[in-house]
Design a protein around this motif. Structure first.
Motif, PDB file in Angstrom:
ATOM      1  N   ILE A 143      87.593  16.215  13.594  1.00 31.01           N
ATOM      2  CA  ILE A 143      87.626  15.393  12.757  1.00 31.01           C
ATOM      3  C   ILE A 143      89.370  15.121  12.241  1.00 31.01           C
ATOM      4  N   ASN A 144      89.673  16.985  11.952  1.00 32.51           N
ATOM      5  CA  ASN A 144      91.172  16.886  12.005  1.00 32.51           C
ATOM      6  C   ASN A 144      92.060  16.542  12.932  1.00 32.51           C
ATOM      7  N   LYS A 145      91.300  16.001  13.895  1.00 32.40           N
ATOM      8  CA  LYS A 145      92.153  15.192  14.859  1.00 32.40           C
ATOM      9  C   LYS A 145      92.192  13.638  14.465  1.00 32.40           C
ATOM     10  N   ILE A 146      91.485  13.029  14.551  1.00 35.62           N
ATOM     11  CA  ILE A 146      91.096  12.357  14.101  1.00 35.62           C
ATOM     12  C   ILE A 146      92.075  11.804  12.963  1.00 35.62           C
ATOM     13  N   LEU A 147      92.032  12.791  11.673  1.00 33.99           N
ATOM     14  CA  LEU A 147      92.795  12.288  10.505  1.00 33.99           C
ATOM     15  C   LEU A 147      94.329  12.472  10.933  1.00 33.99           C
ATOM     16  N   LYS A 148      94.526  12.905  11.880  1.00 36.04           N
ATOM     17  CA  LYS A 148      96.187  12.858  12.126  1.00 36.04           C
ATOM     18  C   LYS A 148      96.101  11.953  12.889  1.00 36.04           C
ATOM     19  N   LYS A 149      95.061  11.146  13.817  1.00 37.68           N
ATOM     20  CA  LYS A 149      96.041   9.777  14.216  1.00 37.68           C
ATOM     21  C   LYS A 149      96.034   8.165  13.832  1.00 37.68           C
ATOM     22  N   LEU A 150      94.342   8.487  12.476  1.00 42.47           N
ATOM     23  CA  LEU A 150      94.206   7.599  11.813  1.00 42.47           C
ATOM     24  C   LEU A 150      95.574   6.776  10.566  1.00 42.47           C
ATOM     25  N   PHE A 151      95.996   8.374   9.893  1.00 43.85           N
ATOM     26  CA  PHE A 151      96.425   8.608   8.920  1.00 43.85           C
ATOM     27  C   PHE A 151      97.809   9.255   9.040  1.00 43.85           C
ATOM     28  N   SER A 152      98.706   9.405  10.165  1.00 38.10           N
ATOM     29  CA  SER A 152      99.802  10.023  10.011  1.00 38.10           C
ATOM     30  C   SER A 152     101.720   9.438   9.823  1.00 38.10           C
ATOM     31  N   ASP A 153     100.734   8.341  10.502  1.00 43.36           N
ATOM     32  CA  ASP A 153     101.805   7.141   9.471  1.00 43.36           C
ATOM     33  C   ASP A 153     101.267   6.134   8.250  1.00 43.36           C
ATOM     34  N   GLU A 154     100.390   6.609   7.874  1.00 38.41           N
ATOM     35  CA  GLU A 154     100.262   5.846   6.878  1.00 38.41           C
ATOM     36  C   GLU A 154     101.095   6.250   5.656  1.00 38.41           C
ATOM     37  N   PRO A 155     101.485   5.524   4.491  1.00 39.49           N
ATOM     38  CA  PRO A 155     101.569   5.973   3.394  1.00 39.49           C
ATOM     39  C   PRO A 155     100.219   7.217   2.100  1.00 39.49           C
ATOM     40  N   PRO A 156     100.791   7.981   1.490  1.00 36.91           N
ATOM     41  CA  PRO A 156     100.060   8.516   0.917  1.00 36.91           C
ATOM     42  C   PRO A 156      98.843   7.395  -0.265  1.00 36.91           C
ATOM     43  N   HIS A 157      97.348   7.552  -0.198  1.00 39.44           N
ATOM     44  CA  HIS A 157      96.981   7.183  -0.449  1.00 39.44           C
ATOM     45  C   HIS A 157      95.413   8.401  -1.783  1.00 39.44           C
ATOM     46  N   PHE A 158      94.458   7.916  -1.536  1.00 40.60           N
ATOM     47  CA  PHE A 158      93.808   8.750  -2.513  1.00 40.60           C
ATOM     48  C   PHE A 158      92.447   9.553  -1.757  1.00 40.60           C
ATOM     49  N   PHE A 159      91.648  10.493  -2.039  1.00 39.75           N
ATOM     50  CA  PHE A 159      90.563  10.852  -0.552  1.00 39.75           C
ATOM     51  C   PHE A 159      89.239  11.403  -1.505  1.00 39.75           C
ATOM     52  N   VAL A 160      88.956  11.392  -1.228  1.00 36.50           N
ATOM     53  CA  VAL A 160      87.259  12.327  -2.083  1.00 36.50           C
ATOM     54  C   VAL A 160      87.049  12.757  -1.317  1.00 36.50           C
ATOM     55  N   GLU A 161      86.593  14.093  -2.115  1.00 38.10           N
ATOM     56  CA  GLU A 161      85.561  14.918  -0.736  1.00 38.10           C
ATOM     57  C   GLU A 161      84.856  15.567  -1.191  1.00 38.10           C
ATOM     58  N   ALA A 162      83.154  15.817  -1.216  1.00 36.47           N
ATOM     59  CA  ALA A 162      81.831  15.819  -2.022  1.00 36.47           C
ATOM     60  C   ALA A 162      81.752  16.465  -0.781  1.00 36.47           C
ATOM     61  N   GLY A 163      81.578  18.196  -0.330  1.00 32.36           N
ATOM     62  CA  GLY A 163      81.292  18.882  -0.216  1.00 32.36           C
ATOM     63  C   GLY A 163      82.609  20.124  -0.818  1.00 32.36           C
ATOM     64  N   ALA A 164      83.563  20.115  -0.866  1.00 33.14           N
ATOM     65  CA  ALA A 164      84.489  20.784  -0.763  1.00 33.14           C
ATOM     66  C   ALA A 164      84.068  21.616  -0.691  1.00 33.14           C
ATOM     67  N   LEU A 165      83.777  22.596  -1.212  1.00 26.48           N
ATOM     68  CA  LEU A 165      83.660  23.801  -0.852  1.00 26.48           C
ATOM     69  C   LEU A 165      84.175  25.117  -1.692  1.00 26.48           C
ATOM     70  N   ASP A 166      85.797  26.004  -1.707  1.00 32.14           N
ATOM     71  CA  ASP A 166      86.040  26.677  -2.221  1.00 32.14           C
ATOM     72  C   ASP A 166      87.372  25.957  -2.173  1.00 32.14           C
ATOM     73  N   GLY A 167      87.542  24.292  -1.464  1.00 35.59           N
ATOM     74  CA  GLY A 167      89.247  23.888  -1.932  1.00 35.59           C
ATOM     75  C   GLY A 167      90.019  23.888  -0.509  1.00 35.59           C
ATOM     76  N   GLU A 168      89.382  25.307   0.271  1.00 36.61           N
ATOM     77  CA  GLU A 168      90.098  25.213   1.684  1.00 36.61           C
ATOM     78  C   GLU A 168      89.126  25.889   2.833  1.00 36.61           C
ATOM     79  N   PHE A 169      88.368  26.424   3.070  1.00 33.33           N
ATOM     80  CA  PHE A 169      87.815  26.405   4.811  1.00 33.33           C
ATOM     81  C   PHE A 169      87.258  25.868   4.569  1.00 33.33           C
ATOM     82  N   ILE A 170      87.032  24.995   5.500  1.00 28.43           N
ATOM     83  CA  ILE A 170      86.769  23.728   6.514  1.00 28.43           C
ATOM     84  C   ILE A 170      86.632  22.554   5.792  1.00 28.43           C
ATOM     85  N   SER A 171      87.490  21.905   5.047  1.00 25.55           N
ATOM     86  CA  SER A 171      88.079  21.219   4.534  1.00 25.55           C
ATOM     87  C   SER A 171      88.804  19.956   5.563  1.00 25.55           C
TER      88      SER A 171
END
Length: 430
Positions: A143-171
């Motif tokens: 998933i991290n590779k996909i996000l880098k491919k899709l968003f690395s050249d895009e301006p900052p936006h807003f995200f939602v992460e449901a199931g965020a755990l501690d905010g870092e582990f497998i985020s």
């Protein structure tokens, strides 16, 4: 010149002192009545700023108890809080103003303005074990590779992460925030996992709540899981990450630890977006252990705009199948005469180009060898739920990628899809 005796002077001084105290008390009372704190007796549902102040006063327990008027205002605030919280147990609809006010003032924590404090930046055996997911957890890496491919050249936006755990582990959103300057919302129902989240100093809103599987707010039972034996930190976090709403058919099926039920306040996904004035969202990561069908089925799609979805979903969860088959009996995708062949594209992406031509030629097709990557010995490219794919397609999305129960959908008319979407295989429909 009149000279007063010492006795008379003393009496006058005492009276002057009493007058001074009376005036002082009058001024204090007047200030209490005319200040924002003193307006508690004139509560208006239209006055968000006033209500915000009163919520905060009640939460901190710092309401001035010096006057009867403030006491009266505090009592009314307490009543208002209790009434709305009682309603939030169910049902208050997703766009109810009182519900949005309650969510905004009681259940949302603001982004941190402090430097991030992440295990990623630490050293030692514990940090090394914690960060093992960055090199060993194939799903997160994919998933991290996909996000880098899709968003690395895009301006900052807003995200939602449901199931965020501690905010870092497998985020799934830490990269967007840390490297690309995004902000967003982190939602985690497990109170123990969430307890560690504020200390990470994420630059995003956070909430120790859960996404409601309906279009109303409600209090539900959330089942957390404790490891049954002593485990390292990464393994323990994986066990905790399988927590789910009671009664939901979760992927882990409660087999990874000892169940501990807790009561959690839940809000519809749409309510969070309205409360934060963020109905245009760049990315949503939905990892809710089996509740995803109900959450998506109750989302008012015509009132939100999401570009990319990551949805963890197993075909054994029949929520989307029920949606198509049971209410009307006619909307189910027709059964295939034979199972689809293994995907030939990279990363499990759909890719049956040229399949029909090979079948028509009468030549026997030799399937490529399966790449088995997990000790459970299953092919991560298999197991797609055609009902979920159809549902998202009807909402205007294309299946960009599938990998071991993780679906990436991209809005078909978005600029990101125009840049990155490949040809998608059509689902056979009548």
């Amino acid at each position: 010149m009149i000279r007063l005796s010492p006795k008379i002077k003393h009496k006058l001084y005492q009276k002057r002192h009493v007058v001074f105290l009376i005036i002082l008390m009058f001024l204090v009372t007047l200030m209490a009545l005319t200040s924002p704190h003193g307006k508690g007796t004139f509560i208006s549902n239209e006055n968000d700023e006033l209500l915000k102040t009163l919520w905060q006063e009640k939460q901190r327990g710092q309401v001035n108890q010096g006057t009867h008027q403030v006491n009266q205002g505090t009592h009314q605030v307490n009543q208002l809080v209790e009434q709305v919280e009682e309603l939030a147990k169910g049902p208050l609809k997703d766009d109810d103003p009182d519900l949005l006010r309650l969510l905004r003032e009681r259940y949302l924590s603001k982004p941190s303005d402090k430097p991030a404090d992440l295990m990623l930046n630490r050293e030692g055996a514990r940090a090394k074990n914690y960060n093992i997911y960055r090199t060993a957890f194939h799903s997160w890496i994919h998933i991290n590779k996909i996000l880098k491919k899709l968003f690395s050249d895009e301006p900052p936006h807003f995200f939602v992460e449901a199931g965020a755990l501690d905010g870092e582990f497998i985020s799934n959103t830490l990269y967007l925030e840390q490297d690309l300057g995004w902000t967003g919302l982190l939602v985690e129902a497990d109170p123990l996992l969430y307890a560690a989240l504020p200390g990470k100093n994420r630059k995003s809103w956070s909430s120790q709540t859960c996404l409601s599987p309906s279009n109303v707010a409600e209090r539900l039972t959330f089942e957390t899981y404790e490891p049954r034996d002593d485990r390292d930190v990464a393994a323990a976090l994986l066990v905790r990450s399988t927590g789910n709403l009671a009664g939901v058919h979760s992927p882990a099926m409660g087999q990874m630890g000892s169940k501990i039920p807790v009561e959690v306040q839940c809000f519809p996904l749409f309510s969070y977006l309205l409360a934060l004035n963020a109905t245009s969202v760049g990315y949503v990561s939905l990892d809710v252990e089996g509740a995803e069908a109900e959450i998506l089925l109750h989302l008012p799609w015509d009132r939100v705009d999401v570009t990319v979805w990551n949805i963890e979903h197993r075909a054994t969860n029949e929520g989307f199948k029920v949606h198509y088959e049971e209410p009307w009996g006619l909307r189910a995708p027709p059964p295939r005469p034979h199972p689809p062949p293994p995907s030939g594209s990279v990363g499990g992406r759909e890719g049956d180009e040229g399949r029909e031509g090979r079948e028509d030629s009468g030549e026997e097709e030799v399937p490529p060898p399966k790449k088995i990557v997990y000790v459970t010995q299953h092919d991560p490219a298999e197991g797609k739920d055609p009902y979920l794919v159809r549902f998202m397609r009807e909402k205007g999305y294309r299946l960009y990628d599938y990998w071991d129960g993780d679906y990436t959908f991209v809005k078909a008319d978005s600029e990101i899809c125009r840049k990155h979407c490949t040809v998608e295989v059509e689902v056979e429909v009548e």
